[in-house]
Design an enzyme around this catalytic site. Sequence first.
Site, PDB file in Angstrom:
ATOM      1  N   GLN A 100       0.848  -1.191   0.000  1.00 35.34           N
ATOM      2  CA  GLN A 100       0.000   0.000   0.000  1.00 35.34           C
ATOM      3  C   GLN A 100       0.886   1.246   0.000  1.00 35.34           C
ATOM      4  O   GLN A 100       0.391   2.359  -0.082  1.00 35.34           O
ATOM      5  CB  GLN A 100      -0.882   0.014   1.249  1.00 35.34           C
ATOM      6  CG  GLN A 100      -1.819  -1.161   1.339  1.00 35.34           C
ATOM      7  CD  GLN A 100      -2.389  -1.292   2.759  1.00 35.34           C
ATOM      8  OE1 GLN A 100      -3.401  -0.694   3.084  1.00 35.34           O
ATOM      9  NE2 GLN A 100      -1.742  -2.072   3.591  1.00 35.34           N
ATOM     10  N   ASP A 103       6.169   4.712  -1.476  1.00 31.64           N
ATOM     11  CA  ASP A 103       7.511   5.259  -1.291  1.00 31.64           C
ATOM     12  C   ASP A 103       8.615   4.587  -2.098  1.00 31.64           C
ATOM     13  O   ASP A 103       9.776   5.002  -2.034  1.00 31.64           O
ATOM     14  CB  ASP A 103       7.876   5.256   0.206  1.00 31.64           C
ATOM     15  CG  ASP A 103       7.807   3.847   0.833  1.00 31.64           C
ATOM     16  OD1 ASP A 103       7.973   2.846   0.118  1.00 31.64           O
ATOM     17  OD2 ASP A 103       7.581   3.780   2.065  1.00 31.64           O
ATOM     18  N   HIS A 118      -1.455   1.503  -4.237  1.00 33.71           N
ATOM     19  CA  HIS A 118      -1.829   2.911  -4.078  1.00 33.71           C
ATOM     20  C   HIS A 118      -0.939   3.854  -4.875  1.00 33.71           C
ATOM     21  O   HIS A 118      -0.885   5.052  -4.595  1.00 33.71           O
ATOM     22  CB  HIS A 118      -1.815   3.286  -2.584  1.00 33.71           C
ATOM     23  CG  HIS A 118      -2.923   2.640  -1.801  1.00 33.71           C
ATOM     24  ND1 HIS A 118      -2.941   2.549  -0.421  1.00 33.71           N
ATOM     25  CD2 HIS A 118      -4.072   2.051  -2.215  1.00 33.71           C
ATOM     26  CE1 HIS A 118      -4.047   1.930  -0.026  1.00 33.71           C
ATOM     27  NE2 HIS A 118      -4.740   1.607  -1.090  1.00 33.71           N
ATOM     28  N   CYS A 150      -0.528  19.788 -22.719  1.00 37.04           N
ATOM     29  CA  CYS A 150      -1.835  20.458 -22.802  1.00 37.04           C
ATOM     30  C   CYS A 150      -2.027  21.569 -21.770  1.00 37.04           C
ATOM     31  O   CYS A 150      -3.065  22.223 -21.756  1.00 37.04           O
ATOM     32  CB  CYS A 150      -2.949  19.414 -22.661  1.00 37.04           C
ATOM     33  SG  CYS A 150      -3.147  18.848 -20.972  1.00 37.04           S
ATOM     34  N   THR A 188       0.630  -2.805   8.725  1.00 30.73           N
ATOM     35  CA  THR A 188      -0.580  -2.139   8.226  1.00 30.73           C
ATOM     36  C   THR A 188      -1.689  -2.241   9.267  1.00 30.73           C
ATOM     37  O   THR A 188      -1.821  -3.265   9.943  1.00 30.73           O
ATOM     38  CB  THR A 188      -1.059  -2.713   6.867  1.00 30.73           C
ATOM     39  OG1 THR A 188      -2.285  -2.057   6.504  1.00 30.73           O
ATOM     40  CG2 THR A 188      -1.271  -4.218   6.896  1.00 30.73           C
ATOM     41  N   SER A 189      -2.471  -1.153   9.376  1.00 30.06           N
ATOM     42  CA  SER A 189      -3.602  -1.181  10.302  1.00 30.06           C
ATOM     43  C   SER A 189      -4.750  -1.998   9.702  1.00 30.06           C
ATOM     44  O   SER A 189      -5.701  -2.330  10.400  1.00 30.06           O
ATOM     45  CB  SER A 189      -4.062   0.249  10.605  1.00 30.06           C
ATOM     46  OG  SER A 189      -4.343   0.930   9.409  1.00 30.06           O
ATOM     47  N   ASN A 213       3.544  -6.730  13.422  1.00 29.89           N
ATOM     48  CA  ASN A 213       3.091  -5.372  13.731  1.00 29.89           C
ATOM     49  C   ASN A 213       3.480  -5.049  15.175  1.00 29.89           C
ATOM     50  O   ASN A 213       3.509  -5.945  16.009  1.00 29.89           O
ATOM     51  CB  ASN A 213       1.567  -5.264  13.554  1.00 29.89           C
ATOM     52  CG  ASN A 213       1.103  -3.822  13.385  1.00 29.89           C
ATOM     53  OD1 ASN A 213       1.314  -2.979  14.249  1.00 29.89           O
ATOM     54  ND2 ASN A 213       0.462  -3.530  12.259  1.00 29.89           N
TER      55      ASN A 213
END
Length: 246
Positions: A100, A103, A118, A150, A188-189, A213
């Site tokens: 996710q 970086d 992401h 453009c 990750t949460s 975690n």
Amino acid sequence: MEFRKDFIEKLKTAKSVVFFTGAGMSAESGIPTFRGEGGIWNKLNPEELANFSAFLKNPDMVWEWYQYRRNIINQNQPNAGHYAIAEMEKYFNKVTVVTQNVDNLHTRAGSKKVLELHGNIERNFCVDCNKFDYSPELNQSQKVPRCRHCGGLIRPDVVWFGEMLPQEIFAEAESVSRKADLFFVIGTSAVVYPAAYIPLNAKSSGAYIVEINVDETDISETVNYSIKGKAGEILPKILKLLDKKK
Ligand code: OAD
């Protein structure tokens, strides 16, 4: 530290392995997480910074915020956890990183197959003609740049709230996760969907799920084995177990 026996057994026999990572993976590289202690969203409002209408309303402010984050990322390095994951490619038939994070640190650490759910903060594209602009000077600009084709606004290639994930990448991530026999959920949460469906789907397809975690998360109860600790400390220890296997 002692790892659980059933995990060590799984490590010996696994063929297809997925590492599903979030912001905690890069915390030890000096990149702030979004939630939890020191999380970005504790201080800043994602509604003002990470969605398309905020960008249209105040493009320079949003651009400047992404420039700030890019600088932090560029000044820092992958950590021991990123390198351990890259090294683990030697030991299994198939290793995929599903991240996710925007970086680019897994790729910088040498991982070969990285699916970015992401986006990637180093890429930019035009909101009008959708053309990508890879000129390095863009990432130095303090004001939002304009498209050289453009004249449209240039934005970072990251998924903002309310936007679709890149569909092909998401489908591939789902497919490899459903075929994995060992699946790591790291830093990750696990509260942001649809990304958070991926570990749940891997579990229901039979993968052995290991969480790494520093805290309990929404998924801790569901996984097979929850290891409490820092990614940059636990992953090199797992790599050592694999070295012994050789
Ligand atoms: P979060 O910030 O929500 O969660 C980070 C997790 O990492 C927490 O569960 C922490 O306990 C854990 N953590 C912190 N340091 C750690 C360490 N050294 N080792 C292991 N774990 C550690 O980050 P994500 O789950 O990645 O979305 O957030 C998901 C999405 O929400 C992000 O991709 C971003 C954000 O809004 C978009 O930009 C679309």
